[in-house]
Design a protein around this motif. Structure first.
Motif, PDB file in Angstrom:
ATOM      1  N   ARG A   1      37.293   2.055  51.726  1.00  0.00           N
ATOM      2  CA  ARG A   1      37.364   3.557  51.708  1.00  0.00           C
ATOM      3  C   ARG A   1      36.236   4.289  50.520  1.00  0.00           C
ATOM      4  N   GLN A   2      36.076   3.732  49.458  1.00  0.00           N
ATOM      5  CA  GLN A   2      34.922   4.226  48.404  1.00  0.00           C
ATOM      6  C   GLN A   2      33.723   3.845  48.862  1.00  0.00           C
ATOM      7  N   HIS A   3      33.377   2.734  50.007  1.00  0.00           N
ATOM      8  CA  HIS A   3      32.319   2.565  50.479  1.00  0.00           C
ATOM      9  C   HIS A   3      31.486   1.750  49.434  1.00  0.00           C
ATOM     10  N   ARG A   4      32.056   1.053  48.381  1.00  0.00           N
ATOM     11  CA  ARG A   4      31.321   0.259  47.384  1.00  0.00           C
ATOM     12  C   ARG A   4      32.105  -0.719  46.843  1.00  0.00           C
TER      13      ARG A   4
ATOM     14  N   PHE B   1      42.246 -21.311  47.685  1.00  0.00           N
ATOM     15  CA  PHE B   1      41.828 -20.814  48.924  1.00  0.00           C
ATOM     16  C   PHE B   1      42.565 -19.445  49.292  1.00  0.00           C
ATOM     17  N   PHE B   2      43.872 -19.788  49.485  1.00  0.00           N
ATOM     18  CA  PHE B   2      44.543 -18.656  49.739  1.00  0.00           C
ATOM     19  C   PHE B   2      44.870 -17.495  48.752  1.00  0.00           C
ATOM     20  N   GLY B   3      44.832 -18.186  47.554  1.00  0.00           N
ATOM     21  CA  GLY B   3      44.746 -17.049  46.425  1.00  0.00           C
ATOM     22  C   GLY B   3      43.698 -16.037  46.529  1.00  0.00           C
ATOM     23  N   THR B   4      42.430 -16.695  46.774  1.00  0.00           N
ATOM     24  CA  THR B   4      41.326 -15.880  46.903  1.00  0.00           C
ATOM     25  C   THR B   4      41.463 -14.769  48.122  1.00  0.00           C
ATOM     26  N   VAL B   5      42.112 -15.436  49.180  1.00  0.00           N
ATOM     27  CA  VAL B   5      42.240 -14.411  50.295  1.00  0.00           C
ATOM     28  C   VAL B   5      43.210 -13.359  50.065  1.00  0.00           C
ATOM     29  N   ASN B   6      44.494 -13.711  49.294  1.00  0.00           N
ATOM     30  CA  ASN B   6      45.420 -12.627  49.059  1.00  0.00           C
ATOM     31  C   ASN B   6      44.605 -11.739  48.385  1.00  0.00           C
ATOM     32  N   VAL B   7      44.028 -11.862  47.081  1.00  0.00           N
ATOM     33  CA  VAL B   7      43.566 -10.986  46.225  1.00  0.00           C
ATOM     34  C   VAL B   7      42.567 -10.026  46.857  1.00  0.00           C
ATOM     35  N   SER B   8      41.600 -10.755  47.663  1.00  0.00           N
ATOM     36  CA  SER B   8      40.532 -10.097  48.473  1.00  0.00           C
ATOM     37  C   SER B   8      41.237  -8.997  49.418  1.00  0.00           C
ATOM     38  N   ARG B   9      42.118  -9.425  50.204  1.00  0.00           N
ATOM     39  CA  ARG B   9      42.710  -8.514  50.978  1.00  0.00           C
ATOM     40  C   ARG B   9      43.545  -7.263  50.521  1.00  0.00           C
ATOM     41  N   ALA B  10      43.921  -7.598  49.278  1.00  0.00           N
ATOM     42  CA  ALA B  10      44.448  -6.499  48.398  1.00  0.00           C
ATOM     43  C   ALA B  10      43.622  -5.383  48.139  1.00  0.00           C
ATOM     44  N   VAL B  11      42.254  -5.812  47.647  1.00  0.00           N
ATOM     45  CA  VAL B  11      41.426  -4.850  47.333  1.00  0.00           C
ATOM     46  C   VAL B  11      40.337  -4.276  48.085  1.00  0.00           C
ATOM     47  N   LEU B  12      40.423  -5.066  49.446  1.00  0.00           N
ATOM     48  CA  LEU B  12      39.513  -4.415  50.478  1.00  0.00           C
ATOM     49  C   LEU B  12      39.779  -2.933  50.548  1.00  0.00           C
ATOM     50  N   PRO B  13      40.848  -2.644  51.202  1.00  0.00           N
ATOM     51  CA  PRO B  13      41.079  -1.268  51.691  1.00  0.00           C
ATOM     52  C   PRO B  13      40.510  -0.156  50.920  1.00  0.00           C
ATOM     53  N   SER B  14      40.825  -0.234  49.609  1.00  0.00           N
ATOM     54  CA  SER B  14      40.115   0.850  48.465  1.00  0.00           C
ATOM     55  C   SER B  14      38.523   0.596  48.555  1.00  0.00           C
ATOM     56  N   MET B  15      37.992  -0.733  48.592  1.00  0.00           N
ATOM     57  CA  MET B  15      36.517  -0.541  48.370  1.00  0.00           C
ATOM     58  C   MET B  15      36.123  -0.363  49.563  1.00  0.00           C
TER      59      MET B  15
ATOM     60  N   LEU C   1      33.235 -13.125  55.525  1.00  0.00           N
ATOM     61  CA  LEU C   1      33.868 -11.921  55.192  1.00  0.00           C
ATOM     62  C   LEU C   1      32.746 -10.956  54.752  1.00  0.00           C
ATOM     63  N   ASP C   2      31.557 -11.445  54.217  1.00  0.00           N
ATOM     64  CA  ASP C   2      30.501 -10.487  53.802  1.00  0.00           C
ATOM     65  C   ASP C   2      29.877  -9.822  55.006  1.00  0.00           C
ATOM     66  N   ASN C   3      29.898 -10.535  56.113  1.00  0.00           N
ATOM     67  CA  ASN C   3      29.294  -9.840  57.414  1.00  0.00           C
ATOM     68  C   ASN C   3      30.343  -9.045  57.879  1.00  0.00           C
ATOM     69  N   GLU C   4      31.621  -9.101  57.732  1.00  0.00           N
ATOM     70  CA  GLU C   4      32.836  -8.160  58.165  1.00  0.00           C
ATOM     71  C   GLU C   4      32.685  -7.005  57.478  1.00  0.00           C
ATOM     72  N   VAL C   5      32.337  -6.921  56.118  1.00  0.00           N
ATOM     73  CA  VAL C   5      32.371  -5.673  55.447  1.00  0.00           C
ATOM     74  C   VAL C   5      31.304  -4.984  54.795  1.00  0.00           C
ATOM     75  N   SER C   6      30.160  -5.684  55.047  1.00  0.00           N
ATOM     76  CA  SER C   6      28.970  -5.209  54.339  1.00  0.00           C
ATOM     77  C   SER C   6      28.669  -3.583  54.937  1.00  0.00           C
ATOM     78  N   PRO C   7      28.687  -3.665  56.309  1.00  0.00           N
ATOM     79  CA  PRO C   7      28.444  -2.250  56.958  1.00  0.00           C
ATOM     80  C   PRO C   7      29.192  -1.142  56.033  1.00  0.00           C
ATOM     81  N   TYR C   8      30.342  -1.438  55.175  1.00  0.00           N
ATOM     82  CA  TYR C   8      30.955  -0.436  54.408  1.00  0.00           C
ATOM     83  C   TYR C   8      30.760  -0.588  52.922  1.00  0.00           C
ATOM     84  N   GLY C   9      29.614  -0.989  52.642  1.00  0.00           N
ATOM     85  CA  GLY C   9      29.241  -1.065  51.387  1.00  0.00           C
ATOM     86  C   GLY C   9      29.708  -2.084  50.477  1.00  0.00           C
ATOM     87  N   VAL C  10      30.698  -2.950  51.035  1.00  0.00           N
ATOM     88  CA  VAL C  10      31.236  -3.963  50.171  1.00  0.00           C
ATOM     89  C   VAL C  10      30.236  -5.244  50.460  1.00  0.00           C
TER      90      VAL C  10
END
Length: 219
Positions: free
Chosen positions: A72-75, A56-70, A110-119
Motif C-alpha cells: 500500500r505504501q509502495h515501498r 522457511f515458514f517463519g520467513t513466510v509468516n513474517v513476510s506475509r504479515a508486512v506485505l499488505p502495508s508495504m 516473491l520478488d517478481n510478485e511484489v516488485s511492481p508495487y515498489g517492494v
C-alpha cells in the motif's frame, strides 16, 4: 517484543502493534533460524518439520504479515537470510540445506510478485559465521557406526569451519547495507570466497559438485 515466528497469530499481532506505533515498516530482515545435523535416515520427521517451520515458514509468516502495508505504501525491502548451503547441498545437513534452498527460491519468486508495487525481496546467502550457531545446532550422531563415523566427522568439520568464519559484525554491516538498497538483486552472497563457491555450484555438473562437497563433508 518477543515473537514466535512459527505462530501466525503472534506474528500478525506484533506487526500490527509496530504499525500502530510507527505507522509503517520500511525494512524487514527475516533472520530467525537454527540448524540440525545428522543422517537423513536417522532424523525424526518432527525434527525435520521443526527445521522447516522456523527457517522457511517463519520467513513466510513474517513476510506475509508486512506485505499488505508495504504494498500500500509502495515501498519496502524484505531481506531473507539464506545460506550457500542452498546450492552447496551439505551432506548430514540435508534438512538445513533444503530449508535454505526453499528460502532462496521463495525470495526470487516473491520478488517478481511484489516488485511492481515498489517492494523488493532479497535472499542473502551466508557462509560460515563465528556466532553461537554451533551451540544452538541440534546434533545427532545416531547411525554413526552404520555410516562409518562419517556423521561425527562431518559435524566436526562443519564446526571447525564455523569457528574460523567471518565475524558477525562484518556480516551485520553487509546485511544492513543490502537492506537499505532501493534496487537489489534477488540473491546476494556475502564474501568473495562464497560468491565463487556459489558460482561454481551453479556451473559445475551436479555429479562433480557432489564429489567436491562430499570430499569435504561426507568422507
Amino acid at each position: 517484543m518477543c515473537v514466535d515466528v512459527t505462530d501466525e497469530a503472534s506474528v500478525q499481532e506484533a506487526v500490527g502493534q509496530i504499525l500502530l506505533e510507527r505507522g509503517s515498516i520500511e525494512i524487514l530482515v527475516n533472520c530467525a533460524g537454527f540448524g540440525i545435523s545428522g543422517a537423513v535416515e536417522f532424523t525424526e520427521s518432527e525434527q525435520a518439520k521443526a527445521q522447516f517451520n522456523v527457517n522457511f515458514f517463519g520467513t513466510v509468516n513474517v513476510s506475509r504479515a508486512v506485505l499488505p502495508s508495504m504494498r500500500r505504501q509502495h515501498r519496502g525491502h524484505i531481506v531473507n537470510i539464506s545460506s550457500v548451503a542452498a546450492v552447496a547441498h551439505i551432506p548430514f545437513q540435508a534438512f538445513y540445506s533444503a530449508s535454505k534452498a526453499a528460502v532462496s527460491s521463495y525470495s526470487c519468486a516473491l520478488d517478481n510478485e511484489v516488485s511492481p508495487y515498489g517492494v523488493r525481496v532479497t535472499a542473502v546467502e551466508l557462509g560460515d559465521i563465528h556466532t553461537g550457531f554451533i551451540q544452538a545446532r541440534q546434533k545427532t550422531v545416531l547411525g554413526d557406526d552404520e555410516y562409518g563415523g562419517r556423521i561425527s566427522h562431518s559435524v566436526s568439520q562443519m564446526e571447525k569451519d564455523e569457528l574460523s568464519g567471518m565475524s558477525p559484525e562484518v556480516i551485520g554491516t553487509y546485511i544492513a547495507r543490502i537492506a537499505q538498497k532501493k534496487n537489489c538483486a534477488p540473491i546476494c552472497v556475502a564474501g568473495v570466497k562464497y560468491k565463487i563457491l556459489r558460482f561454481l555450484c551453479k556451473i559445475l555438473p551436479c555429479t562433480l559438485r557432489g564429489k567436491i562437497v562430499g570430499s569435504i563433508y561426507a568422507k
